[in-house]
Motif scaffolding. Structure first.
Motif, PDB file in Angstrom:
ATOM      1  N   LYS A   9       0.830  -1.195   0.000  1.00 27.11           N
ATOM      2  CA  LYS A   9       0.000   0.000   0.000  1.00 27.11           C
ATOM      3  C   LYS A   9       0.870   1.253   0.000  1.00 27.11           C
ATOM      4  O   LYS A   9       0.610   2.206  -0.739  1.00 27.11           O
ATOM      5  CB  LYS A   9      -0.911   0.009   1.229  1.00 27.11           C
ATOM      6  CG  LYS A   9      -1.836   1.195   1.276  1.00 27.11           C
ATOM      7  CD  LYS A   9      -2.746   1.157   2.481  1.00 27.11           C
ATOM      8  CE  LYS A   9      -3.649   2.376   2.478  1.00 27.11           C
ATOM      9  NZ  LYS A   9      -4.498   2.413   3.663  1.00 27.11           N
ATOM     10  N   ALA A  10       1.922   1.252   0.788  1.00 33.61           N
ATOM     11  CA  ALA A  10       2.826   2.407   0.839  1.00 33.61           C
ATOM     12  C   ALA A  10       3.533   2.608  -0.496  1.00 33.61           C
ATOM     13  O   ALA A  10       3.761   3.738  -0.923  1.00 33.61           O
ATOM     14  CB  ALA A  10       3.845   2.226   1.955  1.00 33.61           C
ATOM     15  N   TYR A  11       3.871   1.510  -1.170  1.00 34.63           N
ATOM     16  CA  TYR A  11       4.548   1.584  -2.460  1.00 34.63           C
ATOM     17  C   TYR A  11       3.667   2.258  -3.507  1.00 34.63           C
ATOM     18  O   TYR A  11       4.091   3.165  -4.216  1.00 34.63           O
ATOM     19  CB  TYR A  11       4.925   0.173  -2.910  1.00 34.63           C
ATOM     20  CG  TYR A  11       5.669   0.106  -4.217  1.00 34.63           C
ATOM     21  CD1 TYR A  11       7.046   0.230  -4.257  1.00 34.63           C
ATOM     22  CD2 TYR A  11       4.997  -0.102  -5.414  1.00 34.63           C
ATOM     23  CE1 TYR A  11       7.738   0.163  -5.450  1.00 34.63           C
ATOM     24  CE2 TYR A  11       5.671  -0.169  -6.615  1.00 34.63           C
ATOM     25  CZ  TYR A  11       7.044  -0.036  -6.631  1.00 34.63           C
ATOM     26  OH  TYR A  11       7.721  -0.103  -7.820  1.00 34.63           O
ATOM     27  N   HIS A  17       6.949  12.478  -5.841  1.00 31.72           N
ATOM     28  CA  HIS A  17       8.401  12.586  -5.928  1.00 31.72           C
ATOM     29  C   HIS A  17       9.079  11.240  -5.679  1.00 31.72           C
ATOM     30  O   HIS A  17      10.137  10.960  -6.225  1.00 31.72           O
ATOM     31  CB  HIS A  17       8.930  13.655  -4.963  1.00 31.72           C
ATOM     32  CG  HIS A  17       8.797  13.320  -3.516  1.00 31.72           C
ATOM     33  ND1 HIS A  17       7.610  13.462  -2.826  1.00 31.72           N
ATOM     34  CD2 HIS A  17       9.695  12.848  -2.627  1.00 31.72           C
ATOM     35  CE1 HIS A  17       7.803  13.100  -1.562  1.00 31.72           C
ATOM     36  NE2 HIS A  17       9.058  12.714  -1.419  1.00 31.72           N
ATOM     37  N   ARG A  18       8.467  10.376  -4.890  1.00 31.00           N
ATOM     38  CA  ARG A  18       9.036   9.044  -4.671  1.00 31.00           C
ATOM     39  C   ARG A  18       8.760   8.125  -5.858  1.00 31.00           C
ATOM     40  O   ARG A  18       9.602   7.325  -6.246  1.00 31.00           O
ATOM     41  CB  ARG A  18       8.465   8.422  -3.399  1.00 31.00           C
ATOM     42  CG  ARG A  18       8.998   9.080  -2.172  1.00 31.00           C
ATOM     43  CD  ARG A  18       8.885   8.181  -0.969  1.00 31.00           C
ATOM     44  NE  ARG A  18       9.284   8.902   0.227  1.00 31.00           N
ATOM     45  CZ  ARG A  18       8.598   8.895   1.353  1.00 31.00           C
ATOM     46  NH1 ARG A  18       7.498   8.191   1.448  1.00 31.00           N
ATOM     47  NH2 ARG A  18       9.024   9.584   2.387  1.00 31.00           N
ATOM     48  N   SER A  68       2.043   5.447 -12.206  1.00 32.17           N
ATOM     49  CA  SER A  68       1.358   4.616 -11.219  1.00 32.17           C
ATOM     50  C   SER A  68       2.058   3.280 -10.978  1.00 32.17           C
ATOM     51  O   SER A  68       2.116   2.813  -9.850  1.00 32.17           O
ATOM     52  CB  SER A  68      -0.075   4.364 -11.655  1.00 32.17           C
ATOM     53  OG  SER A  68      -0.096   3.720 -12.908  1.00 32.17           O
ATOM     54  N   ASP A  69       2.602   2.675 -12.022  1.00 31.91           N
ATOM     55  CA  ASP A  69       3.208   1.354 -11.844  1.00 31.91           C
ATOM     56  C   ASP A  69       4.673   1.294 -12.246  1.00 31.91           C
ATOM     57  O   ASP A  69       5.256   0.217 -12.322  1.00 31.91           O
ATOM     58  CB  ASP A  69       2.412   0.293 -12.600  1.00 31.91           C
ATOM     59  CG  ASP A  69       2.246   0.621 -14.068  1.00 31.91           C
ATOM     60  OD1 ASP A  69       2.804   1.632 -14.515  1.00 31.91           O
ATOM     61  OD2 ASP A  69       1.561  -0.134 -14.763  1.00 31.91           O
ATOM     62  N   GLY A  70       5.295   2.432 -12.517  1.00 32.33           N
ATOM     63  CA  GLY A  70       6.727   2.450 -12.797  1.00 32.33           C
ATOM     64  C   GLY A  70       7.104   1.922 -14.163  1.00 32.33           C
ATOM     65  O   GLY A  70       8.222   1.465 -14.366  1.00 32.33           O
ATOM     66  N   GLY A  71       6.190   1.989 -15.113  1.00 30.64           N
ATOM     67  CA  GLY A  71       6.465   1.477 -16.448  1.00 30.64           C
ATOM     68  C   GLY A  71       6.598   2.589 -17.465  1.00 30.64           C
ATOM     69  O   GLY A  71       6.212   3.730 -17.224  1.00 30.64           O
ATOM     70  N   ILE A  72       7.174   2.240 -18.603  1.00 25.98           N
ATOM     71  CA  ILE A  72       7.282   3.186 -19.714  1.00 25.98           C
ATOM     72  C   ILE A  72       6.812   2.487 -20.987  1.00 25.98           C
ATOM     73  O   ILE A  72       6.849   1.260 -21.077  1.00 25.98           O
ATOM     74  CB  ILE A  72       8.722   3.699 -19.900  1.00 25.98           C
ATOM     75  CG1 ILE A  72       9.690   2.551 -20.178  1.00 25.98           C
ATOM     76  CG2 ILE A  72       9.177   4.499 -18.702  1.00 25.98           C
ATOM     77  CD1 ILE A  72      11.068   3.000 -20.580  1.00 25.98           C
ATOM     78  N   SER A  73       6.370   3.271 -21.948  1.00 25.29           N
ATOM     79  CA  SER A  73       6.022   2.743 -23.265  1.00 25.29           C
ATOM     80  C   SER A  73       7.096   3.189 -24.241  1.00 25.29           C
ATOM     81  O   SER A  73       7.489   4.353 -24.248  1.00 25.29           O
ATOM     82  CB  SER A  73       4.673   3.273 -23.728  1.00 25.29           C
ATOM     83  OG  SER A  73       3.649   2.802 -22.891  1.00 25.29           O
ATOM     84  N   VAL A  74       7.570   2.246 -25.049  1.00 17.87           N
ATOM     85  CA  VAL A  74       8.633   2.517 -26.010  1.00 17.87           C
ATOM     86  C   VAL A  74       8.061   2.412 -27.419  1.00 17.87           C
ATOM     87  O   VAL A  74       7.267   1.516 -27.713  1.00 17.87           O
ATOM     88  CB  VAL A  74       9.796   1.520 -25.816  1.00 17.87           C
ATOM     89  CG1 VAL A  74      10.908   1.775 -26.821  1.00 17.87           C
ATOM     90  CG2 VAL A  74      10.342   1.601 -24.402  1.00 17.87           C
TER      91      VAL A  74
END
Length: 119
Positions: A9-11, A17-18, A68-74
């Motif tokens: 939940k904290a993640y 900024h985190r 939201s989930d730390g992903g990127i689209s390439v």
């Protein structure tokens, strides 16, 4: 001892900024020598090389950042949907290597050169 549910939940409810800090990746060897830093946060229009997973060794421009989930689209990394058509694949930021930085933004250019100076 902290419950795993509280950690998760904290993640996912962390401040912006985190979450932004988690979207950093390593620089290629040539960029490390040029700027004197090992990693930087990924931004749209950076060119990255995927280092692991199904799309390993694919190189392309970052088209979207998913905070939201730390992903990127390439660019060029898509999968086909069952109903037809394609959808972009999310790649986790830790699985890419930045090969070219987008330095049109004055603030990012200043930050990279400031880090280069060692301060």
């Amino acid at each position: 001892m902290v419950k795993k549910a509280k950690i998760i939940k904290a993640y996912f409810n962390a401040p912006i900024h985190r979450r932004s800090k988690r979207l950093s990746a390593a620089l290629s060897d040539s960029l490390r020598e040029k700027y004197g830093i090992t990693g930087v946060r990924i931004r749209k229009d950076d060119v990255v090389k995927i280092m692991s997973g199904e799309y390993k060794d694919v190189e392309g421009k970052v088209t979207h950042i998913h905070m939201s989930d730390g992903g990127i689209s390439v660019e060029g990394v898509t999968k086909e949907k069952l109903t037809g058509g394609t959808t972009p694949v999310k790649i986790h930021a830790s699985n890419v290597l930045i090969t070219s930085l987008e330095l049109r933004d004055k603030y990012r250019r200043d930050k990279v050169t400031r880090q280069q100076g060692g301060t």
